[in-house]
Design a protein around this motif. Structure first.
Motif, PDB file in Angstrom:
ATOM      1  N   GLY A  12       7.843  38.392  30.737  1.00  0.00           N
ATOM      2  CA  GLY A  12       7.552  39.805  30.967  1.00  0.00           C
ATOM      3  C   GLY A  12       8.409  40.715  30.118  1.00  0.00           C
ATOM      4  N   VAL A  13       9.689  40.347  29.964  1.00  0.00           N
ATOM      5  CA  VAL A  13      10.581  41.150  29.115  1.00  0.00           C
ATOM      6  C   VAL A  13      10.110  41.128  27.659  1.00  0.00           C
ATOM      7  CG1 VAL A  13      12.927  41.286  28.182  1.00  0.00           C
ATOM      8  CG2 VAL A  13      12.577  40.941  30.628  1.00  0.00           C
ATOM      9  N   VAL A  14       9.747  39.929  27.175  1.00  0.00           N
ATOM     10  CA  VAL A  14       9.264  39.814  25.792  1.00  0.00           C
ATOM     11  C   VAL A  14       7.972  40.607  25.600  1.00  0.00           C
ATOM     12  CG1 VAL A  14       8.391  38.210  24.043  1.00  0.00           C
ATOM     13  CG2 VAL A  14      10.399  37.600  25.419  1.00  0.00           C
ATOM     14  N   LEU A  15       7.042  40.492  26.569  1.00  0.00           N
ATOM     15  CA  LEU A  15       5.785  41.227  26.470  1.00  0.00           C
ATOM     16  C   LEU A  15       6.027  42.738  26.534  1.00  0.00           C
ATOM     17  CD1 LEU A  15       2.693  41.046  26.330  1.00  0.00           C
ATOM     18  CD2 LEU A  15       2.670  40.985  28.843  1.00  0.00           C
ATOM     19  N   GLY A  16       6.933  43.156  27.420  1.00  0.00           N
ATOM     20  CA  GLY A  16       7.247  44.584  27.504  1.00  0.00           C
ATOM     21  C   GLY A  16       7.871  45.114  26.230  1.00  0.00           C
ATOM     22  N   CYS A  17       8.762  44.327  25.618  1.00  0.00           N
ATOM     23  CA  CYS A  17       9.357  44.748  24.345  1.00  0.00           C
ATOM     24  C   CYS A  17       8.292  44.861  23.260  1.00  0.00           C
ATOM     25  CB  CYS A  17      10.445  43.761  23.927  1.00  0.00           C
ATOM     26  SG  CYS A  17      11.910  43.777  24.977  1.00  0.00           S
ATOM     27  N   GLY A  18       7.333  43.926  23.262  1.00  0.00           N
ATOM     28  CA  GLY A  18       6.252  44.002  22.271  1.00  0.00           C
ATOM     29  C   GLY A  18       5.402  45.246  22.440  1.00  0.00           C
TER      30      GLY A  18
END
Length: 313
Positions: A12-18
């Protein structure tokens, strides 16, 4: 189960950063700089074909990925430059904010804000752990993120203070310039006009002119004091005003005409910015109209007919 939650949180953190990177790189999210505005007018006509131009060379083996991440890396370098304790850019920003703090004092405040965020995050983690909902990865992310967020929040508040102060200065600038023009037309010198403005006006710009006048009375030449004032601001109209004032004092050109022209230029700039802001607000108003008012209007128009059909009228 804890491992699955940790993996889901990391994804979720990686997707949110993207998604965040995609959002901030949209054209309407990046403000147009002054260089980008005047670039097409100043660009010379090059008749050479684009196919014959040299391709920009990559400095890393990542190829297209480097070109994609180059703006992000440039912004990261600018942000890291703000973390330098002895940065001259920070000193200029503090001067633009109208504060007398030194860069070391501001960095100390940032550390205190970061420590406050760290303590608050640790308290939240302890409460979550006491209730039985403890995740090590989430706890580490929360603590580090809160400390970094507190540190950067102080920098954001400084930027907000600079923007508000410069907006007030631009609102005061036309009146101050016209008052100086009237004083010069009445026979006052440049120093006398500054003195009259400082005694009559109240605001952020008059405070800066009071500082310039104090330096002049302490023995510093007026031109040098004005140049130091221009180095403490990044407002284009104020820079042009100070440059015109310096040129008029050094070369003896009519000062009143220069001040009136600068005041009119400032008013024209304010009108242009107001029109640009109105155009942006007009586009923003389309969102509630299209997604809020229009569907309700369609429902109110169609529902009576559907109700009549369902009742067989």
């Amino acid at each position: 189960m804890t491992g699955q939650i940790a993996t889901a949180a990391a994804c979720g953190v990686v997707l949110g950063c993207g998604f965040w990177l995609l959002l901030i790189r949209l054209p309407f999210m990046r403000p147009t700089t002054f260089v980008e505005r005047i670039g097409p007018q100043l660009k010379s006509h090059n008749l050479e074909s684009r196919l014959l131009r040299a391709v920009p060379r990559n400095f890393t083996p990542f190829g297209p990925l480097e070109r994609i991440l180059r703006p992000v890396i440039g912004d990261a370098v600018l942000w890291l430059g703000r973390l330098n304790p002895g940065s001259s850019a920070l000193k200029r920003r503090l001067a633009r904010a109208g504060t007398v703090k030194s860069p070391a004092d501001f960095r100390a405040e940032q550390l205190l804000w970061g420590a406050a965020g760290f303590v608050a995050a640790v308290g939240a983690v302890v409460l979550f752990g006491a209730s039985g909902r403890f995740s090590p990865l989430l706890a580490v992310v929360l603590v580090i993120g809160s400390a970094a967020g507190g540190f950067m929040l102080r920098d954001y508040l400084l930027g907000a203070r600079i923007r508000k102060r410069e907006a007030r200065m631009m609102a005061e600038f036309p009146s101050v310039a016209e008052l100086m023009a009237l004083a010069v037309s009445a026979g006052e010198s440049a120093t006398g006009a500054l003195d009259r403005v400082c005694r009559s006006a109240r605001g952020e710009l008059s405070k800066d002119f009071t500082h310039v006048l104090a330096e002049t009375r302490a023995g510093k030449p007026l031109v040098e004091a004005l140049q130091e004032f221009s180095s403490r601001t990044e407002l284009g109209p104020l820079l042009r005003f100070v440059d015109g004032l310096v040129v008029a004092v050094e070369r003896g050109t009519p000062l009143a005409d220069v001040l009136r022209a600068q005041a009119q230029d400032a008013r024209d700039t304010a009108k242009r910015e107001l029109m640009e802001s109105a155009g942006k607000k007009e586009i923003g108003m389309m969102i509630p109209v299209v997604f809020g008012v229009l569907p309700l209007t369609v429902v109110f128009a169609v529902f009576p007919g559907l109700a009549a059909i369902s009742m067989g009228l």
